[in-house]
Scaffold this motif. Structure first.
Motif, PDB file in Angstrom:
ATOM      1  N   ARG A  82     -38.625  31.995 -27.502  1.00  0.00           N
ATOM      2  CA  ARG A  82     -39.527  30.859 -27.229  1.00  0.00           C
ATOM      3  C   ARG A  82     -40.617  31.281 -26.256  1.00  0.00           C
ATOM      4  NH1 ARG A  82     -35.591  25.937 -27.418  1.00  0.00           N
ATOM      5  NH2 ARG A  82     -35.393  25.805 -29.679  1.00  0.00           N
ATOM      6  N   ILE A  83     -40.254  32.198 -25.352  1.00  0.00           N
ATOM      7  CA  ILE A  83     -41.264  32.782 -24.465  1.00  0.00           C
ATOM      8  C   ILE A  83     -41.181  34.290 -24.621  1.00  0.00           C
ATOM      9  CG2 ILE A  83     -41.965  33.154 -22.053  1.00  0.00           C
ATOM     10  CD1 ILE A  83     -40.725  30.411 -21.394  1.00  0.00           C
ATOM     11  N   ASP A 130     -38.369  37.992 -22.015  1.00  0.00           N
ATOM     12  CA  ASP A 130     -38.128  37.104 -23.163  1.00  0.00           C
ATOM     13  C   ASP A 130     -37.235  35.941 -22.750  1.00  0.00           C
ATOM     14  OD1 ASP A 130     -39.365  38.348 -25.295  1.00  0.00           O
ATOM     15  OD2 ASP A 130     -37.659  39.682 -25.662  1.00  0.00           O
ATOM     16  N   ILE A 137     -47.744  31.728 -18.285  1.00  0.00           N
ATOM     17  CA  ILE A 137     -46.987  31.265 -19.452  1.00  0.00           C
ATOM     18  C   ILE A 137     -47.426  29.854 -19.852  1.00  0.00           C
ATOM     19  CG2 ILE A 137     -44.666  30.586 -20.236  1.00  0.00           C
ATOM     20  CD1 ILE A 137     -43.602  32.949 -18.485  1.00  0.00           C
ATOM     21  N   VAL A 180     -48.871  37.356 -24.208  1.00  0.00           N
ATOM     22  CA  VAL A 180     -47.997  36.265 -23.795  1.00  0.00           C
ATOM     23  C   VAL A 180     -47.960  35.248 -24.918  1.00  0.00           C
ATOM     24  CG1 VAL A 180     -47.603  34.432 -22.101  1.00  0.00           C
ATOM     25  CG2 VAL A 180     -48.652  36.583 -21.366  1.00  0.00           C
ATOM     26  N   ILE A 182     -45.901  31.580 -26.195  1.00  0.00           N
ATOM     27  CA  ILE A 182     -44.936  30.518 -25.941  1.00  0.00           C
ATOM     28  C   ILE A 182     -44.847  29.678 -27.206  1.00  0.00           C
ATOM     29  CG2 ILE A 182     -46.732  29.189 -24.687  1.00  0.00           C
ATOM     30  CD1 ILE A 182     -44.250  28.013 -23.074  1.00  0.00           C
ATOM     31  N   PRO A 209     -50.577  30.734 -24.814  1.00  0.00           N
ATOM     32  CA  PRO A 209     -50.354  29.797 -23.702  1.00  0.00           C
ATOM     33  C   PRO A 209     -51.461  28.746 -23.667  1.00  0.00           C
ATOM     34  CG  PRO A 209     -50.185  32.063 -22.919  1.00  0.00           C
ATOM     35  CD  PRO A 209     -50.659  32.126 -24.340  1.00  0.00           C
ATOM     36  N   VAL A 239     -43.624  21.516 -24.038  1.00  0.00           N
ATOM     37  CA  VAL A 239     -43.242  22.291 -22.861  1.00  0.00           C
ATOM     38  C   VAL A 239     -43.271  21.391 -21.633  1.00  0.00           C
ATOM     39  CG1 VAL A 239     -43.856  24.238 -21.378  1.00  0.00           C
ATOM     40  CG2 VAL A 239     -44.172  24.414 -23.856  1.00  0.00           C
ATOM     41  N   VAL A 271     -39.048  23.719 -24.290  1.00  0.00           N
ATOM     42  CA  VAL A 271     -38.994  24.659 -23.169  1.00  0.00           C
ATOM     43  C   VAL A 271     -39.212  23.878 -21.878  1.00  0.00           C
ATOM     44  CG1 VAL A 271     -40.186  26.585 -22.049  1.00  0.00           C
ATOM     45  CG2 VAL A 271     -39.886  26.597 -24.535  1.00  0.00           C
TER      46      VAL A 271
END
Ligand SMILES: Nc1ncnc2c1ncn2[C@@H]1O[C@H](COP(=O)(O)OP(=O)(O)O)[C@@H](O)[C@H]1O
Ligand SMILES: [Mg+2]
Length: 259
Positions: free
Chosen positions: A5-6, A27, A51, A62, A64, A69, A77, A160
């Protein structure tokens, strides 16, 4: 295999000429609970902000929820910045504060309906605060308030959850309660949780992975693996004693507390 997810790869971030993050890789998988620990100024908040799309970065990649991001859909999120005591002065009952979590999902023009209130009440229940739904937030303890904020983030139904030092200001018992609550969420709803904590000792009992960050990630592995002394010294310096709280923790067995 599910996708992270990240997903942070070789991330470098500078403020002017000063390097805040140096080739950081991290991660977070679906349903995983990860804590970043490290000294003040180590770059923890900077990493969260990158993030979240709140801070630009210089090098690396990066992602997400599979995207860039700042480009995730509203409500996907949840972010809990460091606790703001002034929010306490906000004259609002706990349930209404939680209901505000629905706003990103509702869009600008819709008002929350009975279904949203039901969901908000359910979120208060998850964090063990049902009995406080009609209590003004000013009347809550620090730990209770923090749980109401978590309930608000949950009402958004995020995939998240990102928390910056969520246990600051909580006493030891509230801290443990708080981490238990987060774990329950993870177990029930499969939310991925990335949080910053100062307290490697307590947090290591509750999370899946710990990442020690002091400009670089020094260690990144499952909890239970021993963190090598050398790494601890590099991250925290030689003069700080870290108490790793696990079944081998002599200090705990003898009934001492961690501060
Ligand atoms: N807006 C900013 N401008 C310049 N330097 C900053 C800024 N924000 C943070 N820094 C610097 O970047 C480093 C990392 O800060 P931060 O991410 O806040 O660390 P942490 O959250 O681990 O305490 C520190 O040296 C800090 O002084
Ligand atoms: Mg910080």
């Amino acid at each position: 295999m599910s996708e992270p997810r990240i997903n942070v790869r070789d991330l470098t971030v500078r403020y002017g000429t000063k390097i805040a993050l140096d080739r950081v890789t991290l991660d977070v998988m679906p349903g995983e609970m990860v804590s970043i620990v490290g000294p003040n100024g180590g770059g923890k908040t900077t990493l969260l902000k990158v993030i979240l799309g709140m801070k630009a970065f210089d090098e690396g990649t990066v992602q997400i929820l599979g995207g860039k991001p700042g480009h995730v859909a509203p409500g996907e999120v949840g972010y809990l910045p460091q606790i703001n005591q002034h929010l306490r002065d906000f004259p609002i009952h706990s349930l209404d504060l939680v209901l505000m979590g629905r706003f990103p999902r509702l869009g600008l023009l819709k008002r929350p309906g009975p279904k949203d209130r039901e969901l908000a009440a359910a979120c208060l229940d998850i964090v063990g605060m049902s009995d406080f739904s009609d209590v003004p937030v000013q009347a809550l303890s620090g730990g209770q308030l923090q749980r109401v904020f978590i309930a608000r983030a949950l009402a958004m139904e995020p995939k998240v959850l990102i928390l910056d030092e969520p246990s600051t200001g909580l006493d030891a018992v509230s801290q443990e309660d708080f981490y238990v609550t987060l774990r329950r969420l993870r177990d029930k709803q499969g939310i991925s949780i990335l949080m910053v904590s100062h307290d490697i000792g307590v947090v290591s009992n509750y999370v899946d992975k710990i990442a020690c960050l002091n400009r670089r990630i020094h260690y990144h592995g499952p909890v239970g693996e021993e963190i090598p002394e050398k790494v601890i010294q590099e991250v925290f310096g030689r003069n700080i004693q870290i108490l790793v709280h696990n079944k081998n923790c002599v200090t705990c067995r003898e009934g001492h507390s961690h501060e």
